[in-house]
Design a protein around this motif. Structure first.
Motif, short mmCIF file in Angstrom:
data_model
loop_
_atom_site.label_atom_id
_atom_site.label_comp_id
_atom_site.label_asym_id
_atom_site.label_seq_id
_atom_site.Cartn_x
_atom_site.Cartn_y
_atom_site.Cartn_z
N UNK A 139 -7.03 -4.99 6.30
CA UNK A 139 -7.29 -5.60 7.34
C UNK A 139 -6.11 -6.12 8.05
N UNK A 140 -5.59 -5.66 8.95
CA UNK A 140 -4.31 -6.14 9.58
C UNK A 140 -4.54 -6.94 10.60
N UNK A 141 -3.42 -7.84 10.99
CA UNK A 141 -3.37 -8.88 11.93
C UNK A 141 -2.47 -8.29 13.13
N UNK A 142 -2.13 -6.96 12.82
CA UNK A 142 -1.31 -6.16 13.96
C UNK A 142 -1.76 -4.44 13.84
N UNK A 143 -1.95 -4.02 15.17
CA UNK A 143 -1.98 -2.79 15.08
C UNK A 143 -0.87 -1.75 14.40
N UNK A 158 0.84 -1.30 0.11
CA UNK A 158 -0.10 0.08 0.11
C UNK A 158 0.92 1.10 0.03
N UNK A 159 1.78 1.05 0.81
CA UNK A 159 2.92 2.36 0.77
C UNK A 159 3.54 2.58 -0.53
N UNK A 188 1.07 2.53 11.02
CA UNK A 188 2.25 2.92 9.99
C UNK A 188 1.36 3.74 8.87
N UNK A 189 0.38 3.12 8.42
CA UNK A 189 -0.45 3.72 7.35
C UNK A 189 -1.21 4.86 7.58
N UNK A 190 -1.61 4.98 8.74
CA UNK A 190 -2.38 6.40 9.63
C UNK A 190 -1.21 7.21 9.56
N UNK A 191 -0.03 7.03 10.02
CA UNK A 191 1.05 7.97 10.31
C UNK A 191 1.40 8.75 8.95
#
Length: 283
Positions: free
Chosen positions: A108-112, A98-99, A117-120
């Motif tokens: 849909x991720x298995x880790x926050x 995605x980056x 990282x994508x929100x940041x």
């Protein structure tokens, strides 16, 4: 006098035949041609175009494969103009895709940490992402395995030749496993036995095929296979809680449809499917 009568009869006959032909022509037109009002209605009636299908690309953690395929059937049945295309893989790898601009409408991720990282980087709006599910880390062995593995300490036994985990840098399940083994002082001593998989499903496959004696996967993965059994549940105090956030990618070209599926994933109908496959809901 006779001629005049004859001429009158001829004229009458011609007039009668003319009327007959005119009546026939009118009847034929009314049979073969639509009425004026029907023609007018046909002219002003809008053309009915079939609704176009919108395809959504959903990048999702590999551990969600079975649950999401079930959800896909139900959602596409209710929304026939939506086609869901899933891109399953390790959350870290999906984040990087995605980056780098790979097409994706939802993540849909298995880790926050991968979502954060994508929100940041402002690739996902903080108001269009939320934590949805939780999971548990377990160690699995082959269903017919004879190796005496009942707790994390047993991994140090000589009988255990190979221990499979996901690549810690990109696979959340591998990261959780590394954290747990580090906190139990076993990470360094088990390095020579480590076999790494590109995602949690590959780790499961290593155990199923006998390429690893034991593997660290999620409880949900263990439930999908009849070829493995849970040797032990990893102490939840030794690793970060496994949380699954979902979010809409800002670059989506189908905002309305992406929001529709994002909302549906939070519905009771969808959450019941996740629970069926062993996930725990946060709602």
């Amino acid at each position: 006098m006779f001629k005049m009568v004859k001429s009158s009869m001829v004229l009458s006959f011609v007039l009668a035949m003319t009327l007959v032909f005119a009546a026939c022509g009118t009847a034929e037109k009314s049979t073969t041609n639509p009425s004026a009002s029907t023609q007018a209605q046909s002219t002003i009636a809008p053309s009915q175009k079939p609704a176009e299908t919108v395809e959504l690309t959903v990048s999702a953690a590999a551990s969600m494969t079975d649950a999401l395929k079930d959800i896909q059937k139900a959602y596409e049945t209710k929304n026939p103009t939506i086609k869901l295309n899933f891109n399953f893989g390790a959350s870290g790898a999906l984040q990087q895709q995605i980056e780098q601009g790979a097409p994706a409408d939802l993540f849909l991720s298995a880790a926050t940490k991968n979502m954060k990282a994508l929100v940041d980087k402002q690739l996902i709006d903080t108001n269009q992402q939320k934590k949805l599910l939780t999971n548990e880390l377990v160690a699995v062995i082959a269903s017919d395995a004879k190796a005496p593995i009942g707790n994390v300490g047993d991994l140090s036994k000589a009988e255990v030749k190979n221990v499979a985990i996901g690549i810690p840098e990109s696979v959340p399940a591998g990261s959780y496993a590394k954290e747990a083994l580090t906190n139990t002082k076993l990470w360094d001593s088990l390095q020579s036995k480590m076999v790494q998989g590109k995602d949690v499903r590959q780790v499961l496959q290593y155990v199923e095929t006998g390429n690893a004696d034991v593997g660290f996967v999620y409880k949900t993965d263990a439930l999908t296979s009849q070829k493995v059994k849970v040797a032990f549940a990893v102490d939840p105090k030794t690793y970060t809680p496994v949380e699954y956030p979902i979010g809409i990618v800002k670059a989506t070209k189908h905002s309305k449809e992406a929001e529709g599926f994002y909302t549906y994933l939070q519905s009771k109908e969808a959450l019941d499917v996740f629970v069926k496959y062993g996930f725990t809901t946060l709602n």
